[in-house]
Design a protein around this motif. Structure first.
Motif, PDB file in Angstrom:
ATOM      1  N   TYR A 307     -54.280   6.927   3.311  1.00 16.17           N
ATOM      2  CA  TYR A 307     -53.625   7.246   2.206  1.00 16.17           C
ATOM      3  C   TYR A 307     -52.977   6.004   1.900  1.00 16.17           C
ATOM      4  O   TYR A 307     -52.987   5.640   0.567  1.00 16.17           O
ATOM      5  CB  TYR A 307     -51.767   7.432   2.913  1.00 16.17           C
ATOM      6  N   TRP A 308     -52.953   4.806   2.836  1.00 13.90           N
ATOM      7  CA  TRP A 308     -53.098   3.734   2.343  1.00 13.90           C
ATOM      8  C   TRP A 308     -53.798   2.722   0.904  1.00 13.90           C
ATOM      9  O   TRP A 308     -53.865   2.039  -0.427  1.00 13.90           O
ATOM     10  CB  TRP A 308     -52.359   2.401   2.711  1.00 13.90           C
ATOM     11  N   GLU A 310     -56.062   4.934  -0.241  1.00 12.27           N
ATOM     12  CA  GLU A 310     -55.987   5.625  -1.444  1.00 12.27           C
ATOM     13  C   GLU A 310     -55.053   5.263  -2.183  1.00 12.27           C
ATOM     14  O   GLU A 310     -55.405   5.576  -3.709  1.00 12.27           O
ATOM     15  CB  GLU A 310     -56.341   6.880  -1.230  1.00 12.27           C
ATOM     16  N   LYS A 311     -53.712   4.858  -2.227  1.00 10.56           N
ATOM     17  CA  LYS A 311     -53.092   4.206  -2.572  1.00 10.56           C
ATOM     18  C   LYS A 311     -53.170   3.302  -3.602  1.00 10.56           C
ATOM     19  O   LYS A 311     -53.426   2.999  -4.753  1.00 10.56           O
ATOM     20  CB  LYS A 311     -51.740   4.649  -1.948  1.00 10.56           C
ATOM     21  N   GLN A 468     -48.367  14.035   3.079  1.00 10.08           N
ATOM     22  CA  GLN A 468     -48.470  12.218   2.711  1.00 10.08           C
ATOM     23  C   GLN A 468     -48.247  11.406   3.907  1.00 10.08           C
ATOM     24  O   GLN A 468     -48.821  11.960   5.116  1.00 10.08           O
ATOM     25  CB  GLN A 468     -47.315  12.333   1.447  1.00 10.08           C
ATOM     26  N   ASN A 469     -47.658  10.216   3.623  1.00 11.55           N
ATOM     27  CA  ASN A 469     -47.833   9.576   5.150  1.00 11.55           C
ATOM     28  C   ASN A 469     -47.027   9.472   5.734  1.00 11.55           C
ATOM     29  O   ASN A 469     -46.822   8.960   7.078  1.00 11.55           O
ATOM     30  CB  ASN A 469     -47.627   7.971   4.109  1.00 11.55           C
ATOM     31  N   SER A 493     -48.634  19.228   8.558  1.00  6.95           N
ATOM     32  CA  SER A 493     -48.603  18.808   6.884  1.00  6.95           C
ATOM     33  C   SER A 493     -47.344  19.293   6.868  1.00  6.95           C
ATOM     34  O   SER A 493     -47.782  21.181   6.688  1.00  6.95           O
ATOM     35  CB  SER A 493     -49.742  18.923   6.420  1.00  6.95           C
TER      36      SER A 493
END
Ligand code: F6R
Length: 601
Positions: A307-308, A310-311, A468-469, A493
């Motif tokens: 996630y990090w 990709e962000k 999400q995260n 999720s």
């Protein structure tokens, strides 16, 4: 996984240090234990199913005083948990302890059976035992017998061996499983890890794969598997290690380790304030494709990192469980960077994935907690998590330490590549440097989590939800509670709930929802939670926003920027698992069937 120890001493009381070292190796996970010493040139061996204390009781009125002996904690792989399968194994000529797996034991067994050897146990260990015995019986020296035997054996393992009629000789072998050799004025010791022997040795050699060590009259000699001598390199033992393996007043290692997280994160914040320099020095900013490989909790740290990545960057990040990745035969090339995350640095699947990647010429980095571990030795570069020994089988402080290192690394890449607004990076870095106030606030409210745990302990099934995260934290929360409290739990999720798992929800289902209100999907998570409430599910929400919904229980979190949700929200899910397990009276630090260091594939 199994723990092994062997001690050759100038004194006549090795049995005490063997038993104490076995107690230090307990954290690795085991189901039976044993000790063998040479007494009047004969092998005297005692084994139990159970704990080291049971072994102590068994030998309390047996005279095991000796200058040489071996010990073992067994985590069953081949054969049931019983004293016959427990180690040490012995013949007329030798006794040995073994960690790891002899993959071709069946083949060796058939050959040896033809030669008249009678196998009595269900273990793979007897194959190497009889093989060495065969060469000794033919008149070869102990060292040559070991060298010849190794030519026939396939697998990843470590051995410690003593020989009848040689009361000053011990041989150790490292081939894919951890083994160190330590020395002090009185002792030479072989063991599975340095922490377990840090009180009784001053210097240590971290053996490399395919090293054979021969200890003869206190002299230490190293050889390769062809018998060529190798130079031994000693490192001073950090004596503070023996303090780190105390509970320091806590009831459990797990609680101690959960409580140590602020200290660990503070250390990492200062140890990695030069992250940009490391990235530049190691040329880690040139990769546009990153593969993360890990197992269990470390794998979930990898999922958060995705996630990090990709962000904050344009890097394509793929995350695999190591046991799948190493047989995927993915066509890697020099465009890829492979990151292996492992607390122990010894996990066999992760190590195999690392070796596979290296064999294709791919740059590899490790994120490990144990310096000089196999992954540290094999990877091109390693980030340490500096969390100190983690003894509780359920990983806690190393998870948040892995997350902290990953976030600092990813923000460093984003900064170098100019891929994220500089002010956002500064804001996150600032919040990370002050996250400990919030972690301490959560830790100070653990009595509230203990109350919730009392309620949770009555459920047989639980679902953890996050988006999400927070999704990997839902997975991690479910893993933690299942491994130490034995409640069946799964993480989803929250958006996936309606695609299947919702069918499981009724008045018997516990549902733990992780929802930080600063997340852009907060309201969507709340809607998913409403679906659960409508079906009479029993909801606990962990969130910073105080809600007042009938029958919904809540643990209120400090407010935090969403990008740091995984680090902060890991703490209450760890505490919830701990207190539920405490409520249920399970063996929290040593859950059934599990091992701390998983050195078999
Ligand atoms: C769960 C847990 C395991 C480990 C996994 C990988 O609490 O501790 O899932 O995370 O066995 O171990 P390492 O990180 O040593 O490779």
């Amino acid at each position: 996984m199994c723990g092994i120890v062997g001690i050759a001493s100038k004194r006549q009381d090795v049995e005490n240090d063997i038993l104490n070292t076995l107690a230090n190796l307990e954290y690795r996970g085991y189901d039976s234990a044993g000790i063998a010493v040479l007494k009047n040139n004969n092998i005297l061996c005692k084994k139990v199913v159970g704990k080291i204390n049971d072994l102590r009781n068994l030998v309390s009125d047996v005279d095991l005083s000796s200058s040489i002996g071996i010990g073992h904690t067994r985590w069953a792989t081949h054969g049931a948990v019983n004293t016959l399968n427990a180690h040490p194994h012995f013949t007329e000529n030798i006794a040995l302890v073994h960690n790891g797996i002899i993959e071709n034991y069946d083949e060796i067994k058939s050959e040896l059976q033809k030669e008249g050897y009678v196998f009595k146990t269900e273990t793979d260990t007897e194959a190497i035992l009889f093989l060495i015995d065969k060469y000794i019986s033919k008149g070869l020296s102990p060292l040559d017998s070991v060298i010849n035997s190794l030519k026939h054996v396939v697998g990843a393992f470590a051995l410690a061996i003593i020989f009848k009629n040689y009361n000053d000789l011990m041989i150790g072998v490292k081939k894919g499983a951890p083994l160190v050799v330590g020395k002090s004025d009185n002792h030479v010791v072989i063991a599975s890890d340095v922490t377990s022997i840090s009180k009784i040795v001053d210097d240590v050699i971290y053996l490399k794969d395919e090293n054979i060590v021969q200890i003869k009259s206190s002299e230490i000699e190293l050889f390769d598997t062809k018998g060529n001598p190798i130079k031994a390199e000693f490192t001073k033992v950090q004596k503070s290690l023996s303090n780190d393996i105390n509970k320091n007043g806590y009831s459990h290692y797990m609680l101690k380790e959960i409580s140590e997280q602020p200290m660990v994160i503070e250390n990492l914040n200062s140890n990695y304030n030069n992250i940009i320099e490391i990235i530049n020095e190691q040329k880690l900013d040139i990769y546009k494709k990153i593969i993360i490989v890990a197992c269990g909790t470390s794998y979930y740290a990898g999922l958060v990192a995705k996630y990090w990545f990709e962000k904050f960057t344009t890097i394509d990040c793929m995350v695999y469980t190591a046991s799948e990745f190493c047989y995927l035969k993915k066509r890697l090339n020099k465009d890829y960077l492979v990151i292996c995350i492992s607390q122990s640095g010894e996990t066999a699947d992760t190590l195999a994935s690392l070796k596979y990647s290296k064999s294709l010429g791919v740059k590899t980095i490790g994120i490990v907690n144990v310096p000089k571990s196999s992954i540290d030795n094999e990877a091109d570069y390693c980030f340490y998590t500096f969390a100190g020994p983690e003894i509780g089988v359920a990983s806690t402080k190393c998870f948040t330490a892995q997350l902290t290192v990953l976030l600092k690394f990813i923000l460093g890449l984003a900064e170098i590549n100019n891929e994220t607004d500089h002010d956002l990076i500064s804001k996150i870095s600032y919040e990370l440097s002050s996250i400990n106030d919030k972690i301490n606030e959560v830790l100070s409210k653990q009595s509230l989590i203990a109350e919730l745990a009392e309620y949770c302990a009555k459920f047989k099934n639980a679902i953890y939800l996050g988006r999400q995260n927070a999704y990997p934290i839902a997975l991690e929360g479910a893993l933690k509670i299942k491994e130490i409290s034995y409640i069946h739990a799964e993480g989803y999720s929250a958006g996936e709930l309606k695609h299947g798992p919702l069918a499981l929800v009724d008045e018997n289902m516990l549902v733990v929802v992780i929802a930080n209100s600063t997340s852009e999907v907060y309201l969507k998570t709340i809607s998913n939670m409403e679906n659960v409430i409508a079906r009479n599910g029993n909801v606990i929400i962990i969130s910073d926003k105080k809600l007042d919904i009938k029958n919904v229980k809540q643990f209120v979190m400090p407010s935090i920027i969403d990008d740091l949700t995984p680090i902060l929200y890991a703490i209450p899910v760890q505490l919830l698992a701990f207190y539920v397990a405490k409520e249920k009276g399970t063996d929290i630090d040593k859950p059934r069937n599990l091992a701390k260091s998983v050195t078999v594939e």
